[in-house]
Design a protein around this motif. Structure first.
Motif, mmCIF file in Angstrom:
data_model
loop_
_atom_site.group_PDB
_atom_site.id
_atom_site.type_symbol
_atom_site.label_atom_id
_atom_site.label_comp_id
_atom_site.label_asym_id
_atom_site.label_seq_id
_atom_site.Cartn_x
_atom_site.Cartn_y
_atom_site.Cartn_z
ATOM 1 N N LEU A 39 10.137 12.128 1.606
ATOM 2 C CA LEU A 39 10.330 13.575 1.679
ATOM 3 C C LEU A 39 11.132 14.965 0.835
ATOM 4 C CD1 LEU A 39 8.532 15.859 3.118
ATOM 5 C CD2 LEU A 39 10.164 16.205 4.675
ATOM 6 N N ALA A 40 10.821 14.859 -0.639
ATOM 7 C CA ALA A 40 11.319 15.813 -0.986
ATOM 8 C C ALA A 40 10.860 17.248 -1.540
ATOM 9 C CB ALA A 40 10.738 14.932 -2.674
ATOM 10 N N TRP A 41 11.466 18.022 -1.858
ATOM 11 C CA TRP A 41 11.514 19.361 -1.992
ATOM 12 C C TRP A 41 11.822 19.799 -3.078
ATOM 13 C CZ3 TRP A 41 13.927 24.339 -2.820
ATOM 14 C CH2 TRP A 41 13.476 24.959 -2.498
ATOM 15 N N ALA A 57 1.031 -1.365 0.185
ATOM 16 C CA ALA A 57 0.019 0.450 0.314
ATOM 17 C C ALA A 57 0.874 0.936 -0.353
ATOM 18 C CB ALA A 57 -1.163 0.561 1.202
ATOM 19 N N SER A 58 -0.071 2.520 -0.314
ATOM 20 C CA SER A 58 1.109 3.424 -0.106
ATOM 21 C C SER A 58 0.247 5.333 -0.436
ATOM 22 C CB SER A 58 1.891 3.398 -1.986
ATOM 23 O OG SER A 58 1.083 3.850 -2.752
ATOM 24 N N ALA A 59 1.287 6.139 0.206
ATOM 25 C CA ALA A 59 0.634 7.191 0.468
ATOM 26 C C ALA A 59 1.344 8.152 -0.105
ATOM 27 C CB ALA A 59 -0.707 7.547 1.490
ATOM 28 N N ASP A 60 1.129 8.915 -0.790
ATOM 29 C CA ASP A 60 1.746 10.447 -1.683
ATOM 30 C C ASP A 60 0.969 11.444 -1.497
ATOM 31 O OD1 ASP A 60 1.734 11.222 -4.059
ATOM 32 O OD2 ASP A 60 1.466 8.774 -3.943
ATOM 33 N N TYR A 61 1.415 12.913 -1.343
ATOM 34 C CA TYR A 61 0.881 14.000 -1.115
ATOM 35 C C TYR A 61 1.642 15.267 -1.442
ATOM 36 C CZ TYR A 61 -2.006 17.727 0.990
ATOM 37 O OH TYR A 61 -2.569 18.739 1.271
ATOM 38 N N THR A 62 1.354 16.163 -2.833
ATOM 39 C CA THR A 62 2.062 17.066 -2.846
ATOM 40 C C THR A 62 1.656 18.226 -2.408
ATOM 41 O OG1 THR A 62 2.449 15.762 -4.467
ATOM 42 C CG2 THR A 62 2.850 17.649 -5.072
ATOM 43 N N PHE A 63 2.638 18.990 -1.891
ATOM 44 C CA PHE A 63 1.463 20.820 -1.141
ATOM 45 C C PHE A 63 2.379 21.417 -1.161
ATOM 46 C CE2 PHE A 63 2.723 17.911 2.118
ATOM 47 C CZ PHE A 63 4.320 18.927 2.671
ATOM 48 N N ALA A 64 2.072 22.711 -1.177
ATOM 49 C CA ALA A 64 2.996 24.079 -2.082
ATOM 50 C C ALA A 64 4.124 24.067 -0.200
ATOM 51 C CB ALA A 64 2.433 25.134 -2.149
ATOM 52 N N ALA A 65 5.636 24.175 -0.425
ATOM 53 C CA ALA A 65 5.534 24.982 1.447
ATOM 54 C C ALA A 65 6.974 25.269 0.764
ATOM 55 C CB ALA A 65 6.285 23.243 1.953
ATOM 56 N N PHE A 66 7.590 25.969 1.224
ATOM 57 C CA PHE A 66 8.441 27.154 1.566
ATOM 58 C C PHE A 66 9.239 27.965 -0.271
ATOM 59 C CE2 PHE A 66 9.454 24.070 4.344
ATOM 60 C CZ PHE A 66 9.521 24.534 5.868
ATOM 61 N N GLY A 67 7.937 27.967 -0.723
ATOM 62 C CA GLY A 67 8.210 28.864 -2.012
ATOM 63 C C GLY A 67 8.157 27.715 -3.087
ATOM 64 N N GLY A 68 7.997 26.277 -2.698
ATOM 65 C CA GLY A 68 8.304 25.455 -3.827
ATOM 66 C C GLY A 68 7.235 24.448 -3.586
ATOM 67 N N LYS A 69 7.231 22.977 -4.107
ATOM 68 C CA LYS A 69 5.991 22.195 -3.331
ATOM 69 C C LYS A 69 7.198 21.297 -2.783
ATOM 70 C CE LYS A 69 6.605 19.365 -7.913
ATOM 71 N NZ LYS A 69 6.027 18.851 -9.256
ATOM 72 N N MET A 70 6.071 20.455 -1.747
ATOM 73 C CA MET A 70 6.595 19.417 -1.354
ATOM 74 C C MET A 70 6.178 17.898 -1.535
ATOM 75 S SD MET A 70 9.638 19.029 1.274
ATOM 76 C CE MET A 70 8.753 20.470 2.378
ATOM 77 N N VAL A 71 6.666 16.846 -1.601
ATOM 78 C CA VAL A 71 6.046 15.912 -2.073
ATOM 79 C C VAL A 71 6.540 14.959 -0.053
ATOM 80 C CG1 VAL A 71 5.999 13.516 -3.258
ATOM 81 C CG2 VAL A 71 6.163 15.953 -4.016
#
Length: 765
Positions: A713-715, A641-655
């Motif tokens: 965790l990737a930015w 199973a998996s979960a990933d979430y992409t959202f705005a953070a620190f002026g860029g995007k975080m995954v």
């Protein structure tokens, strides 16, 4: 703002493992007319189609999925697909799909799950030890693929596609560092060179010192006490030159270099160092063996030297695609040159009792042609064929107590040819019927020469031919747009193989017969803008399963390692699996999958296995009855199973992404029981008789189930050029068995890697 960020991070990191990044195309091949940007396009039927339109069970894996889960190795693909397990026997990587796998290792032996890279069949299982690099997509096709992919696609096929040359200048680079002193680097550059000419070049490197440390020995000061005994090193270079010769003709010339040094599989970690009864130990044995050394720790070995197990491959390829008035004609031509030096301590102790030194060479040529004809109303027709030639040469020495016991040369050759026809007829806009078949012929020859006394022998080359017709029949009915049910019948084929070890007569080189399997499958698929769901059930009827046992034989009064190859008369596998992926909110992806497998030997009364003496102190080779018992690498339940979430953070995007894989109890690589004759003569040594276990049918090497968790965790910066990623694999530091077996020198095992973690920096333009 900070509380919202933390809440989002915790939410996304609490998800569980990866079914597969089912949100973007898996391949670069042109999508069919009318395809949407979110469709998953696969080539399982040798043409581009939406995954839901293919009447078969397929897992499509994107580069984003690999990056988010932190997966870098071919072996990790099993964590992304229900019913799939990728393990190894010794140093040889061996996939298993729904209970279909192999134990066979050695010169000329191939897996019964076929692997293709850019349309080219990968012959040598050691190449699979390389990392996954420069990949544009991976497809895992489940079930026999005997019609469309032919030889050795018994359990299915794994199709990998690498990046093709781009129309504009494109580049990316990556550096990374992790524990175990792991270093990663990669670079990719692609673009036009002139009118109608494009190029791409990609390089990759990953190395670490491994996780197995030798116990060392004070009795031999010259040894590097406590050395890392399984360092890993993987390097690759992949270059392509594409010529658009006309609006209808494209040629791609490729050169691929692969180097892998992976001695883990030949670094025995003994669970016990038992004396070998009935065998004389040299008087100076204490020079090599310190009885106080302890290898009971799971990451400790006790060898005389660091193992060498490498492969260096040079491959040249040419792909031609010609668009004609009725369809597309594709040609795949390749030549591989593989060199595989090996040296390992077979007994796994400080005694210098059995050392194997081998210089292996493999040369392979293959030519495949596919013609996909789509100009006939309501009919999609594909015809094609394959010519394949492989020569594998082994020059090996068996060394004991610094004395060369034998110099052996083995030459095995395989020549194969096949042709196939496959057609899908659109009966209506809802009903589709597919029928096809392939005829395959394969000739194999085997030559053996042992030039050293006391077993000096030269054997006349032996040849044997194999053939099979492998049909398939599918029916698919659309219940609604992008929702269907299907049923299929198919057959798989794998040619026979010769036993390849230090034999002394023609009578002992008994070739194993070919394998066949009939597969029956039914399934359901549905896709909406919100979710994807598919489920399937299958039954496989297996004849002539090729299986092996690693043991020792007495040659001239000395023990030598030997791999015995044989057939199980019949076996079966049945089960069901399902996967579900959903995007419940913008930027959030969830997926889950599970598989139930019941895989058993039906009739295998003459198995050669590793039994036990009555007191449980000694491994003995014995004829065993495995009928009705579980097969290798086929846990009753497994899933991910998996979960990933992409959202705005620190002026860029975080995954933020996390994944989980679980399995119930399984057999890593030896299905043996404790069964042995009532009276056992150990290694042919006179006057040494021990009571056996004639009624013990309990399998000895069943490993406990486990679960592993990965997270990352990737930015990425606002310009989408720079990405910084932190990753961790096996977050809970769960240790599970990947090897557990036995031979005369003891019972040995090897566990998975401990928790690994690191960071990487990527730049692209």
């Amino acid at each position: 703002m900070r509380k919202t960020f933390v809440a989002r991070l915790l939410l996304s990191a609490s998800g569980v493992a990866a079914v597969a990044g089912l949100a973007s195309p898996a391949l670069a091949q042109a999508a069919p007319a009318g395809a949407e940007s979110t469709d998953i396009i696969v080539t399982a039927q040798r043409r581009a189609e939406r995954i839901e339109d293919v009447p078969a069970s397929i897992t499509a894996i994107t580069p984003e999925t690999l990056a988010r889960t932190g997966l870098t190795r071919y072996q990790d693909l099993g964590e992304l697909s229900p019913g799939v397990s990728i393990s190894r026997n010794g140093a040889y990587t061996q996939p298993a799909i729904r209970g279909i796998t192999t134990q066979a290792v050695g010169s000329g032996n191939e897996n019964n799950v076929a692997t293709y890279i850019d349309g080219f069949y990968q012959t040598n299982p050691l190449v699979a030890n390389a990392d996954i690099a420069n990949v544009e997509g991976v497809q895992i096709l489940k079930g026999p693929q005997g019609t469309l992919y032919g030889r050795n696609a018994m359990g299915g096929a794994i199709l990998m596609t690498t990046l093709t040359p781009s129309d504009t200048l494109t580049g990316k680079a990556m550096v990374g560092y992790g524990n175990l002193d792991e270093k990663r680097m990669s670079a990719y550059l692609s673009g036009p060179l002139g009118q109608g000419v494009k190029f791409s070049i990609a390089g990759y490197s990953r190395s670490n010192h491994g996780y197995i440390r030798d116990v060392g020995t004070k009795a031999t000061p010259s040894l590097d006490d406590g050395f890392w005994s399984s360092p890993f090193d993987s390097q690759s270079l992949r270059a392509k030159l594409q010529f658009d010769l006309s609006s209808n003709l494209t040629a791609i010339l490729g050169y691929n270099y692969t180097f892998v040094s992976d001695p883990r599989g030949s670094t025995w970690v003994e669970r016990s160092q038992l004396p070998i009864r009935g065998v004389s130990i040299p008087a100076n044995a204490t020079t090599y063996f310190d009885p106080t050394t302890d290898t009971s720790e799971i990451d400790k070995s006790s060898t005389n030297f660091g193992s060498i197990f490498k492969i260096k491959q040079h491959q040249g390829t040419m792909t031609l695609k010609l668009k004609t008035g009725i369809g597309t004609l594709s040609s795949y031509t390749s030549y591989d040159s593989d060199d595989l030096p090996q040296k390992y301590d077979f007994d796994g102790t400080k005694r210098d009792y059995s050392t194997t030194i081998a210089r292996n060479k493999e040369r392979t040529f293959q030519q495949a042609i596919d013609y996909n004809i789509d100009a006939i109303d309501h009919l999609n027709l594909t015809v094609g064929g394959l010519y394949y030639y492989d020569k594998y040469t082994v020059d090996s020495d068996r060394v004991s107590n610094f004395t060369v016991l034998s110099n052996t040369r083995i030459v095995s050759k395989s020549t194969a040819a096949s042709g196939y026809v496959d057609a899908t007829f659109d009966v209506s806009d809802k009903l589709f019927i597919t029928a096809g078949g392939r005829y395959s012929w394969e000739g194999k020859s085997f030559y053996h020469n042992n030039s050293a006394a006391p077993a000096a022998t030269t054997l006349t080359p032996i040849t044997k031919n194999y053939s099979a017709f492998t049909p398939r029949f599918n029916i698919r009915y659309n219940l609604a747009d992008r929702t269907n049910i299907y049923a299929s019948v198919s057959k798989g084929f794998k040619s026979g193989m010769f036993n390849q070890t230090s034999f002394t007569s023609l009578a002992t080189i008994i070739p194993a017969d070919q394998e066949t399997v009939w597969a029956y499958e039914a399934g359901f698929k549905t896709v909406t803008d919100l979710f994807r769901f598919e489920a399937s059930a299958w039954y496989y009827d297996y004849k002539g399963l090729q299986t092996t046992v690693t043991t020792t034989i007495n040659v001239g009064g000395s023990l030598q390692p030997s791999t015995l190859l044989q057939n199980a008369k019949s076996a079966e596998s049945y089960g069901a699996e399902a996967s579900f992926a959903i995007k419940p909110a913008e930027g959030l992806n969830l997926a889950v999958g599970a598989a139930y497998i019941h895989a058993r030997y039906k009739d295998f009364a003459n198995a050669s296995g590793a039994g036990l003496t009555a007191d449980g102190s000694l491994n003995v080779t014995a004829t065993q009855d495995l009928s009705g018992l579980p097969m290798l690498r086929a846990p009753t339940w497994s899933g991910n199973a998996s979960a990933d979430y992409t959202f705005a953070a620190f002026g860029g995007k975080m995954v933020a992404a996390s994944s989980l894989y679980f399995t119930t109890d399984y057999i890593p690589n030896n299905p043996s029981t404790g069964q042995s004759p009532a009276t056992t003569t150990v290694k042919g040594v006179a006057n040494t008789n021990l009571a056996g276990r004639p009624d013990d049918r309990t399998q000895r090497f069943i490993a406990n189930g486990y679960a592993t968790v990965n997270a990352s965790l990737a930015w990425t910066d606002p310009a989408d050029h720079v990405t910084v990623t932190g990753w961790v694999r096996n977050l809970t530091n769960k240790r599970y068995l990947i090897t557990w077996s036995a031979q005369a020198f003891g019972t040995y095992s090897q566990y998975s890697e401990p928790r690994t973690y690191g960071v990487k920096l990527e730049y692209k333009f």
